[in-house]
Motif scaffolding. Structure first.
Motif, PDB file in Angstrom:
ATOM      1  N   ASP A 189       0.836  -1.201   0.000  1.00 34.66           N
ATOM      2  CA  ASP A 189       0.000   0.000   0.000  1.00 34.66           C
ATOM      3  C   ASP A 189       0.874   1.254   0.000  1.00 34.66           C
ATOM      4  O   ASP A 189       1.935   1.285   0.635  1.00 34.66           O
ATOM      5  N   PRO A 190       0.443   2.322  -0.685  1.00 33.97           N
ATOM      6  CA  PRO A 190       1.257   3.536  -0.780  1.00 33.97           C
ATOM      7  C   PRO A 190       1.243   4.367   0.500  1.00 33.97           C
ATOM      8  O   PRO A 190       0.254   4.383   1.242  1.00 33.97           O
ATOM      9  N   VAL A 191       2.343   5.046   0.729  1.00 32.69           N
ATOM     10  CA  VAL A 191       2.483   6.019   1.818  1.00 32.69           C
ATOM     11  C   VAL A 191       3.321   7.179   1.284  1.00 32.69           C
ATOM     12  O   VAL A 191       3.973   7.048   0.248  1.00 32.69           O
ATOM     13  N   PRO A 192       3.350   8.318   1.970  1.00 37.99           N
ATOM     14  CA  PRO A 192       4.211   9.414   1.519  1.00 37.99           C
ATOM     15  C   PRO A 192       5.681   8.990   1.492  1.00 37.99           C
ATOM     16  O   PRO A 192       6.133   8.201   2.317  1.00 37.99           O
ATOM     17  N   GLY A 193       6.403   9.532   0.529  1.00 38.49           N
ATOM     18  CA  GLY A 193       7.792   9.161   0.328  1.00 38.49           C
ATOM     19  C   GLY A 193       8.734   9.708   1.387  1.00 38.49           C
ATOM     20  O   GLY A 193       8.326  10.412   2.324  1.00 38.49           O
ATOM     21  N   LEU A 194       9.997   9.405   1.219  1.00 41.59           N
ATOM     22  CA  LEU A 194      11.022   9.742   2.214  1.00 41.59           C
ATOM     23  C   LEU A 194      11.160  11.265   2.333  1.00 41.59           C
ATOM     24  O   LEU A 194      11.521  11.930   1.365  1.00 41.59           O
ATOM     25  N   PRO A 195      10.879  11.817   3.505  1.00 43.80           N
ATOM     26  CA  PRO A 195      10.827  13.272   3.651  1.00 43.80           C
ATOM     27  C   PRO A 195      12.202  13.928   3.708  1.00 43.80           C
ATOM     28  O   PRO A 195      13.159  13.362   4.238  1.00 43.80           O
ATOM     29  N   LEU A 196      12.258  15.141   3.176  1.00 42.84           N
ATOM     30  CA  LEU A 196      13.428  15.990   3.362  1.00 42.84           C
ATOM     31  C   LEU A 196      13.221  16.755   4.658  1.00 42.84           C
ATOM     32  O   LEU A 196      12.152  17.327   4.897  1.00 42.84           O
ATOM     33  N   ILE A 197      14.236  16.766   5.501  1.00 44.66           N
ATOM     34  CA  ILE A 197      14.126  17.386   6.815  1.00 44.66           C
ATOM     35  C   ILE A 197      15.325  18.305   7.073  1.00 44.66           C
ATOM     36  O   ILE A 197      16.338  18.231   6.379  1.00 44.66           O
ATOM     37  N   GLY A 198      15.186  19.144   8.091  1.00 42.16           N
ATOM     38  CA  GLY A 198      16.275  19.994   8.552  1.00 42.16           C
ATOM     39  C   GLY A 198      16.209  20.120  10.057  1.00 42.16           C
ATOM     40  O   GLY A 198      15.311  19.572  10.719  1.00 42.16           O
ATOM     41  N   SER A 199      17.142  20.857  10.604  1.00 36.75           N
ATOM     42  CA  SER A 199      17.218  21.032  12.049  1.00 36.75           C
ATOM     43  C   SER A 199      15.950  21.686  12.602  1.00 36.75           C
ATOM     44  O   SER A 199      15.352  22.559  11.975  1.00 36.75           O
ATOM     45  N   ILE A 200      15.582  21.292  13.796  1.00 36.36           N
ATOM     46  CA  ILE A 200      14.450  21.892  14.486  1.00 36.36           C
ATOM     47  C   ILE A 200      14.706  23.373  14.740  1.00 36.36           C
ATOM     48  O   ILE A 200      13.768  24.153  14.941  1.00 36.36           O
ATOM     49  N   ARG A 201      15.976  23.778  14.704  1.00 37.45           N
ATOM     50  CA  ARG A 201      16.328  25.168  14.967  1.00 37.45           C
ATOM     51  C   ARG A 201      16.130  26.078  13.758  1.00 37.45           C
ATOM     52  O   ARG A 201      16.280  27.298  13.884  1.00 37.45           O
ATOM     53  N   LEU A 202      15.831  25.524  12.592  1.00 36.97           N
ATOM     54  CA  LEU A 202      15.641  26.357  11.412  1.00 36.97           C
ATOM     55  C   LEU A 202      14.464  27.306  11.622  1.00 36.97           C
ATOM     56  O   LEU A 202      13.395  26.903  12.086  1.00 36.97           O
ATOM     57  N   ALA A 203      14.662  28.559  11.256  1.00 38.75           N
ATOM     58  CA  ALA A 203      13.592  29.552  11.351  1.00 38.75           C
ATOM     59  C   ALA A 203      12.611  29.359  10.202  1.00 38.75           C
ATOM     60  O   ALA A 203      12.942  28.766   9.166  1.00 38.75           O
ATOM     61  N   THR A 204      11.401  29.859  10.380  1.00 35.70           N
ATOM     62  CA  THR A 204      10.378  29.741   9.342  1.00 35.70           C
ATOM     63  C   THR A 204      10.859  30.352   8.034  1.00 35.70           C
ATOM     64  O   THR A 204      10.614  29.799   6.949  1.00 35.70           O
ATOM     65  N   ARG A 205      11.557  31.470   8.103  1.00 28.48           N
ATOM     66  CA  ARG A 205      12.074  32.103   6.886  1.00 28.48           C
ATOM     67  C   ARG A 205      13.054  31.173   6.177  1.00 28.48           C
ATOM     68  O   ARG A 205      13.048  31.070   4.942  1.00 28.48           O
ATOM     69  N   GLU A 206      13.888  30.486   6.932  1.00 26.00           N
ATOM     70  CA  GLU A 206      14.865  29.579   6.337  1.00 26.00           C
ATOM     71  C   GLU A 206      14.172  28.386   5.678  1.00 26.00           C
ATOM     72  O   GLU A 206      14.551  27.951   4.582  1.00 26.00           O
ATOM     73  N   VAL A 207      13.163  27.857   6.344  1.00 24.46           N
ATOM     74  CA  VAL A 207      12.396  26.752   5.769  1.00 24.46           C
ATOM     75  C   VAL A 207      11.713  27.197   4.479  1.00 24.46           C
ATOM     76  O   VAL A 207      11.734  26.486   3.463  1.00 24.46           O
ATOM     77  N   ASN A 208      11.145  28.395   4.496  1.00 19.05           N
ATOM     78  CA  ASN A 208      10.481  28.913   3.297  1.00 19.05           C
ATOM     79  C   ASN A 208      11.467  29.066   2.142  1.00 19.05           C
ATOM     80  O   ASN A 208      11.147  28.744   0.989  1.00 19.05           O
ATOM     81  N   ASP A 209      12.671  29.564   2.442  1.00 27.19           N
ATOM     82  CA  ASP A 209      13.691  29.706   1.407  1.00 27.19           C
ATOM     83  C   ASP A 209      14.062  28.339   0.824  1.00 27.19           C
ATOM     84  O   ASP A 209      14.205  28.187  -0.403  1.00 27.19           O
ATOM     85  N   LEU A 210      14.244  27.356   1.683  1.00 28.64           N
ATOM     86  CA  LEU A 210      14.549  26.010   1.213  1.00 28.64           C
ATOM     87  C   LEU A 210      13.454  25.481   0.296  1.00 28.64           C
ATOM     88  O   LEU A 210      13.735  24.913  -0.768  1.00 28.64           O
ATOM     89  N   GLN A 211      12.218  25.678   0.689  1.00 30.58           N
ATOM     90  CA  GLN A 211      11.094  25.187  -0.111  1.00 30.58           C
ATOM     91  C   GLN A 211      11.027  25.878  -1.459  1.00 30.58           C
ATOM     92  O   GLN A 211      10.751  25.244  -2.489  1.00 30.58           O
ATOM     93  N   LEU A 212      11.297  27.171  -1.488  1.00 28.68           N
ATOM     94  CA  LEU A 212      11.281  27.916  -2.750  1.00 28.68           C
ATOM     95  C   LEU A 212      12.405  27.465  -3.671  1.00 28.68           C
ATOM     96  O   LEU A 212      12.204  27.311  -4.888  1.00 28.68           O
ATOM     97  N   VAL A 213      13.589  27.253  -3.105  1.00 28.88           N
ATOM     98  CA  VAL A 213      14.721  26.798  -3.916  1.00 28.88           C
ATOM     99  C   VAL A 213      14.467  25.397  -4.456  1.00 28.88           C
ATOM    100  O   VAL A 213      14.751  25.100  -5.630  1.00 28.88           O
ATOM    101  N   LEU A 214      13.928  24.512  -3.632  1.00 32.33           N
ATOM    102  CA  LEU A 214      13.606  23.159  -4.095  1.00 32.33           C
ATOM    103  C   LEU A 214      12.571  23.199  -5.216  1.00 32.33           C
ATOM    104  O   LEU A 214      12.698  22.486  -6.215  1.00 32.33           O
ATOM    105  N   ALA A 215      11.555  24.029  -5.062  1.00 32.19           N
ATOM    106  CA  ALA A 215      10.511  24.129  -6.085  1.00 32.19           C
ATOM    107  C   ALA A 215      11.075  24.651  -7.398  1.00 32.19           C
ATOM    108  O   ALA A 215      10.612  24.264  -8.486  1.00 32.19           O
ATOM    109  N   ALA A 216      12.081  25.512  -7.322  1.00 28.20           N
ATOM    110  CA  ALA A 216      12.649  26.120  -8.524  1.00 28.20           C
ATOM    111  C   ALA A 216      13.563  25.170  -9.292  1.00 28.20           C
ATOM    112  O   ALA A 216      13.918  25.460 -10.451  1.00 28.20           O
ATOM    113  N   LEU A 217      13.965  24.061  -8.695  1.00 28.00           N
ATOM    114  CA  LEU A 217      14.906  23.156  -9.351  1.00 28.00           C
ATOM    115  C   LEU A 217      14.366  22.592 -10.661  1.00 28.00           C
ATOM    116  O   LEU A 217      15.148  22.251 -11.555  1.00 28.00           O
ATOM    117  N   ARG A 218      13.062  22.488 -10.798  1.00 28.49           N
ATOM    118  CA  ARG A 218      12.495  22.004 -12.063  1.00 28.49           C
ATOM    119  C   ARG A 218      12.891  22.922 -13.217  1.00 28.49           C
ATOM    120  O   ARG A 218      13.059  22.472 -14.352  1.00 28.49           O
TER     121      ARG A 218
END
Length: 260
Positions: A189-218
């Motif tokens: 049965d399917p489940v969500p794939g292997l997650p990308l994670i970072g330190s619990i100390r990352l600020a919301t702005r840093e997480v947002n930047d990571l997500q934007l950069v990952l999205a732009a890789l296409r």
């Protein structure tokens, strides 16, 4: 988590380098080093200075959820993948006559790690309804990796193994000799794939930047994304991964809390 061949390892490292480049373009001046995969993954995943890495869904749900920041989930254009979801393939030898899961009763199973979603939890969930007295297999062979599990089945050391479908597809594409003489008997049965994670100390702005950069890789790295069969990265939530805990709970209710 998908360093199946040296070539794929280099491709993943290049993708990480592209993330670093993207962050620098967004004004990041921090020192960002790409490091080899450590032996003690659990400690590494919890490290306060980890910017971006990948874990397995099962340890994320059972041990890491409150200790890390969930960044995104990769999407693959590979058999067994659908959006952020993936599955495991249960492989056996082509020469063996197994046609059903029941036919595997009393056989030897190879698992990569006891805390693996694809190699253990999905397998346990699949066979839980068939177990009797908390047992189904005659022996558990802990191989240490999906590649080693494939080798164990191929050599006859084990009769079956559950393999992450991304790993299996990569092996079929880049090292097909490792699947010679094997076939897929069942898909879990399917489940969500292997997650990308970072330190619990990352600020919301840093997480947002990571997500934007990952999205732009296409757009910024289309060839590299194609080499890795990646179609993108989805911003997921811990709630998406609750199905993994549900699988574990379902196996327990059926009297099969551990692979045996």
């Amino acid at each position: 988590m998908y360093n199946v061949t040296p070539g794929l390892t280099r491709a993943w490292e290049s993708l990480l380098a592209a993330v670093v480049s993207g962050l620098r373009e967004r004004g990041w001046t921090d020192v960002m080093d790409i490091v080899p995969t450590p032996n003690d993954l659990m400690s590494f995943w919890r490290s306060p200075d980890v910017l971006l890495t990948q874990t397995c869904g099962y340890p994320f749900v059972t041990a890491l959820r409150d200790d890390v920041r969930l960044i995104a989930t990769p999407q693959f254009a590979l058999p067994g993948c659908d959006g952020i979801h993936y599955c495991s393939v249960i492989v056996v030898r082509q020469a063996d006559a197994f046609q059903t899961l029941e036919a595997l009763r009393g056989k030897v199973v190879a698992i990569n790690q006891p805390d693996s979603q694809s190699g253990m939890n999905a397998l346990r969930h699949t066979f839980a309804s068939l177990a009797r007295g908390g047992s189904f297999f005659s022996e558990i062979h802990q191989s240490g990796s999906h590649l080693a599990s494939l080798a164990a089945v191929g050599s006859g050391e084990a009769d079956l193994a559950a393999i992450d479908c991304v790993t299996y597809a990569y092996v079929m594409q880049h090292a097909a000799e490792k699947t010679a003489g094997l076939r897929v008997l069942h898909v879990t049965d399917p489940v969500p794939g292997l997650p990308l994670i970072g330190s619990i100390r990352l600020a919301t702005r840093e997480v947002n930047d990571l997500q934007l950069v990952l999205a732009a890789l296409r757009d910024t790295e289309p060839d590299l994304m194609g080499d890795l069969a990646l179609t993108g990265f989805t911003v997921s939530s811990p709630h998406d991964y609750e199905i993994i805990a549900t699988q574990e709970e379902a196996a327990g209710k059926l009297g099969y809390p551990a692979i045996a």
